[in-house]
Design a protein around this motif. Structure first.
Motif, short mmCIF file in Angstrom:
data_model
loop_
_atom_site.label_atom_id
_atom_site.label_comp_id
_atom_site.label_asym_id
_atom_site.label_seq_id
_atom_site.Cartn_x
_atom_site.Cartn_y
_atom_site.Cartn_z
N TYR A 54 0.82 -1.22 0.00
CA TYR A 54 0.00 0.00 0.00
C TYR A 54 0.85 1.27 0.00
O TYR A 54 0.54 2.26 0.66
N GLY A 55 1.94 1.23 -0.73
CA GLY A 55 2.76 2.42 -0.86
C GLY A 55 3.75 2.65 0.26
O GLY A 55 4.55 3.58 0.20
N TYR A 56 3.71 1.81 1.28
CA TYR A 56 4.66 1.93 2.38
C TYR A 56 5.91 1.10 2.08
O TYR A 56 5.88 0.14 1.32
N GLY A 57 7.00 1.48 2.70
CA GLY A 57 8.23 0.73 2.51
C GLY A 57 8.19 -0.62 3.22
O GLY A 57 7.19 -0.98 3.85
N ARG A 58 9.27 -1.33 3.12
CA ARG A 58 9.33 -2.64 3.74
C ARG A 58 9.20 -2.52 5.26
O ARG A 58 9.79 -1.64 5.88
N GLY A 59 8.43 -3.44 5.83
CA GLY A 59 8.21 -3.39 7.27
C GLY A 59 9.45 -3.75 8.06
O GLY A 59 10.28 -4.56 7.62
N GLU A 60 9.60 -3.17 9.21
CA GLU A 60 10.73 -3.47 10.09
C GLU A 60 10.36 -4.45 11.19
O GLU A 60 11.22 -4.90 11.94
N LYS A 61 9.08 -4.80 11.28
CA LYS A 61 8.61 -5.76 12.26
C LYS A 61 7.73 -6.80 11.57
O LYS A 61 7.12 -6.53 10.54
N ILE A 62 7.68 -7.97 12.17
CA ILE A 62 6.79 -9.02 11.69
C ILE A 62 6.28 -9.78 12.91
O ILE A 62 6.98 -9.86 13.94
N THR A 63 5.08 -10.29 12.83
CA THR A 63 4.57 -11.04 13.97
C THR A 63 5.49 -12.23 14.24
O THR A 63 6.01 -12.86 13.31
N ARG A 64 5.68 -12.51 15.51
CA ARG A 64 6.61 -13.57 15.89
C ARG A 64 6.18 -14.92 15.31
O ARG A 64 7.01 -15.73 14.92
N GLU A 65 4.89 -15.16 15.25
CA GLU A 65 4.39 -16.42 14.73
C GLU A 65 4.83 -16.63 13.29
O GLU A 65 5.34 -17.70 12.92
N LEU A 66 4.65 -15.60 12.46
CA LEU A 66 5.04 -15.72 11.06
C LEU A 66 6.56 -15.78 10.92
O LEU A 66 7.10 -16.59 10.16
N GLY A 67 7.25 -14.92 11.64
CA GLY A 67 8.70 -14.85 11.51
C GLY A 67 9.40 -16.13 11.90
O GLY A 67 10.30 -16.61 11.19
N GLU A 68 8.99 -16.73 13.01
CA GLU A 68 9.63 -17.97 13.45
C GLU A 68 9.31 -19.12 12.50
O GLU A 68 10.15 -20.00 12.28
N ALA A 69 8.12 -19.10 11.92
CA ALA A 69 7.77 -20.15 10.95
C ALA A 69 8.66 -20.05 9.72
O ALA A 69 9.14 -21.06 9.18
N VAL A 70 8.92 -18.83 9.24
CA VAL A 70 9.77 -18.64 8.06
C VAL A 70 11.21 -19.05 8.37
O VAL A 70 11.85 -19.76 7.59
N LEU A 71 11.72 -18.63 9.51
CA LEU A 71 13.12 -18.93 9.85
C LEU A 71 13.35 -20.42 10.05
O LEU A 71 14.47 -20.91 9.86
N GLY A 72 12.31 -21.15 10.41
CA GLY A 72 12.44 -22.59 10.59
C GLY A 72 12.19 -23.40 9.34
O GLY A 72 12.20 -24.63 9.38
N PHE A 73 11.99 -22.72 8.21
CA PHE A 73 11.62 -23.42 6.97
C PHE A 73 12.78 -23.48 6.00
O PHE A 73 13.41 -22.46 5.71
N TRP A 74 13.08 -24.69 5.51
CA TRP A 74 13.99 -24.88 4.37
C TRP A 74 13.34 -25.90 3.47
O TRP A 74 13.01 -27.00 3.92
N PRO A 75 13.13 -25.57 2.20
CA PRO A 75 12.27 -26.40 1.35
C PRO A 75 12.89 -27.71 0.92
O PRO A 75 14.10 -27.81 0.69
N LYS A 76 12.06 -28.71 0.80
CA LYS A 76 12.39 -29.93 0.08
C LYS A 76 11.97 -29.73 -1.37
O LYS A 76 11.24 -28.78 -1.69
N LEU A 77 12.40 -30.62 -2.23
CA LEU A 77 12.10 -30.48 -3.66
C LEU A 77 10.60 -30.39 -3.91
O LEU A 77 10.15 -29.60 -4.73
N ALA A 78 9.82 -31.18 -3.17
CA ALA A 78 8.36 -31.19 -3.38
C ALA A 78 7.72 -29.85 -3.03
O ALA A 78 6.60 -29.57 -3.49
N ASP A 79 8.40 -29.01 -2.23
CA ASP A 79 7.82 -27.73 -1.83
C ASP A 79 7.90 -26.68 -2.93
O ASP A 79 7.15 -25.70 -2.90
#
Length: 311
Positions: free
Chosen positions: A77-102
């Protein structure tokens, strides 16, 4: 049903009430910290993008809503990149490394895991042309794809599927000539390829993984009458002399075809035929009775032996 109506459903009201109670309790304990810095998450998403996993692919693999991570990577919405993210989403992303099927089929991925699978199949006896045929691709197209720095995830998944099907299947059992499969195996050995047992399924796509090649080759079985023990069904490893003795017995006293004897002794048909002819020639030179096929064999084998004797 409108969004305003949905917001007033009992289930939604109960969920919001539970969230509010949890929030108040954590605030009271001084533990309310719903956000975390976005930069580590952004760096992890960039690393995922480098291996071909786009942001939308991460969202889909983790079950997030569409564009749930957009504010981290590009802003909304025209704003720059966020400097914060909800902990739930952030920790899920940091714990993810894809397998080929992903990976989405349209993603571009490293060909390393695919090359390892193709080479492992060659150790078993499957040529690249045969793998390509199973994928419905021409050999030239398939060969050229494997030379590229990146390949489509769709191709990598197709090769992985073929690998899962063929890694423990002998080509000879699927109509491939023995000489063809044996040639592929010899070339794979000369090229230093690693077979399927050298790779774990979880690591074969990992560029940092190393093949497990520390298994010692089986030593010939010690003791007497090794060939006889083998023919009686004992699990033994034959040396050259015992293999030759077993071959002569199978050729003279059974109705197995040359192809079946070769398959049982893990030899090529040509090697079996040469060993049989050498044994007959040696017997004639020594003035002994030459071995001969005492049990019924197919007409094809008889014709082959007659041709060899005539030569």
């Amino acid at each position: 049903m409108s969004s305003s109506t949905t917001a007033r459903t009992p289930a939604v009201r109960a969920a919001k009430a539970r969230w509010a109670r949890r929030r108040r309790r954590l605030i009271g304990y001084g533990l309310w910290d719903p956000f975390m810095p976005a930069e580590p998450v952004r760096a992890h998403l960039a690393a995922l993008a480098e291996i071909g996993m786009p942001r939308k692919g991460v969202e889909e693999a983790l079950g997030f809503s569409r564009d749930a991570l957009r504010h981290v990577t590009s802003g909304t919405y025209g704003y720059g990149r966020g400097e914060k993210i909800t902990r739930e989403l952030g920790e899920a992303v940091l714990g993810f490394w894809p397998k080929l099927a992903d990976f989405p089929d349209s993603a571009s991925v490293s060909p390393l895991g695919t090359l390892r699978r193709v080479e492992a199949l060659a150790v078993v006896g499957w040529s690249r042309a045969q793998v390509a045929a199973r994928l419905g691709r021409s050999y030239v197209s398939f060969k050229n794809s494997l030379k590229r720095e990146r390949i489509s995830a769709a191709l990598a998944k197709a090769v992985a599927s073929a690998y899962d099907e063929l890694w423990n299947q002998r080509p000879e059992d699927h109509g491939i000539p023995v000489w063809n499969a044996d040639r592929v195996r010899r070339q794979a050995q000369a090229d230093g390829f690693y077979g399927p047992l050298a790779w774990d399924d979880e690591d074969i796509d990992n560029p940092d993984a190393l093949p497990q090649d520390d298994a010692e080759a089986p030593a010939p079985t010690q003791g007497e009458n090794v060939a006889d023990r083998y023919l009686l069904g004992e699990s033994v490893v034959l040396d050259a002399a015992a293999r030759r003795a077993a071959l002569l017995h199978l050729m003279e006293w059974t109705d197995l075809s040359v192809e079946q004897v070769a398959d049982r002794l893990e030899m090529t048909e040509a090697a079996v035929s040469r060993a049989w002819e050498r044994a007959k020639a040696r017997a004639r030179v020594e003035g002994c009775r030459a071995p001969w096929r005492r049990v019924y064999v197919s007409q094809r084998d008889l014709v082959g032996e007659e041709a060899a004797d005539a030569a």
